[in-house]
Design a protein around this motif. Sequence first.
Motif, mmCIF file in Angstrom:
data_model
loop_
_atom_site.group_PDB
_atom_site.id
_atom_site.type_symbol
_atom_site.label_atom_id
_atom_site.label_comp_id
_atom_site.label_asym_id
_atom_site.label_seq_id
_atom_site.Cartn_x
_atom_site.Cartn_y
_atom_site.Cartn_z
ATOM 1 N N LEU A 1 45.519 29.284 29.251
ATOM 2 C CA LEU A 1 45.991 30.662 29.299
ATOM 3 C C LEU A 1 46.363 31.183 27.914
ATOM 4 C CD1 LEU A 1 46.798 33.181 30.867
ATOM 5 C CD2 LEU A 1 49.053 32.157 31.239
ATOM 6 N N ALA A 2 46.959 30.340 27.106
ATOM 7 C CA ALA A 2 47.423 30.779 25.782
ATOM 8 C C ALA A 2 46.279 31.306 24.923
ATOM 9 C CB ALA A 2 48.142 29.636 25.071
ATOM 10 N N THR A 3 45.086 30.766 25.127
ATOM 11 C CA THR A 3 43.935 31.177 24.303
ATOM 12 C C THR A 3 42.906 31.995 25.100
ATOM 13 O OG1 THR A 3 42.852 29.049 24.774
ATOM 14 C CG2 THR A 3 44.167 29.199 22.741
ATOM 15 N N ALA A 4 43.276 32.436 26.288
ATOM 16 C CA ALA A 4 42.353 33.210 27.123
ATOM 17 C C ALA A 4 42.013 34.539 26.449
ATOM 18 C CB ALA A 4 42.973 33.464 28.496
ATOM 19 N N ASN A 5 40.863 35.083 26.805
ATOM 20 C CA ASN A 5 40.380 36.329 26.211
ATOM 21 C C ASN A 5 41.117 37.528 26.827
ATOM 22 O OD1 ASN A 5 38.785 38.705 25.644
ATOM 23 N ND2 ASN A 5 37.118 37.348 25.056
ATOM 24 N N ARG A 6 41.782 38.293 25.957
ATOM 25 C CA ARG A 6 42.483 39.497 26.411
ATOM 26 C C ARG A 6 42.007 40.725 25.623
ATOM 27 N NH1 ARG A 6 46.113 35.380 27.621
ATOM 28 N NH2 ARG A 6 46.678 34.994 25.447
ATOM 29 N N ASP A 7 40.751 40.681 25.239
ATOM 30 C CA ASP A 7 40.154 41.772 24.472
ATOM 31 C C ASP A 7 39.612 42.832 25.441
ATOM 32 O OD1 ASP A 7 38.763 43.491 22.840
ATOM 33 O OD2 ASP A 7 37.584 41.940 21.836
ATOM 34 N N TRP A 8 40.307 43.967 25.525
ATOM 35 C CA TRP A 8 39.922 45.027 26.454
ATOM 36 C C TRP A 8 38.530 45.566 26.148
ATOM 37 C CZ3 TRP A 8 42.647 46.391 30.749
ATOM 38 C CH2 TRP A 8 43.983 45.980 30.832
#
Length: 203
Positions: A71-78
């Motif tokens: 989770l810490a490195t999951a993709n959160r790029d909208w």
Amino acid sequence: MPLASLILVLAVVGITLHFNSRHVIAPFLPQEYSQVAHIQGTFTEARLEPPPALPPEVFISAAAAAARPGLATANRDWSQLDPQFVQTVLQIMKKMTERGYPLALLEGYRSPERQDDLISQANVVTKAKGGQSKHQYGLAVDLAPMKDGKIIISERDPWAFAAYQALGEEAVAAGLTWGGVWSFKDYGHIEKAGSLAAMLRNK
């Protein structure tokens, strides 16, 4: 009436009718007005912007508490998500905040490799293999409620469970699919409704 007077009267009437015809107001057409108003509304409607990125430690703590792998490195790029889908999700997040349940984006786009990695974990968080999830096509997100600056992923928390139920209501109202209704419960997952296979065929 003398002929000269009759000619004068007819001339005045003719001139009056000519100038009146130049000032006739076009008939009001409700359908045309409605179309123009809709177009104007579309262009003036404000596009929502994604919220600022949260600090990494927020996700590290949440991952540890929920035993959520990667989770810490999951993709959160909208920007890697479908733009129209993003606007729907942001509208849902706005409504959730108004209801007292602010949300954080846990993960948006997910590579096929990460999808396969997640399905192989002992703590299973998905049943879909790489290429079978809408995450791979920018049409799904995982969200979680935030309270006092902390992300609460566990549905065992009564407040978080109420937040997930509210998320389900808002997602369905917006025409999306909520993972909380699946046999394999995924309470924070929302995605574009419909068959993925059909979507790929129509691309």
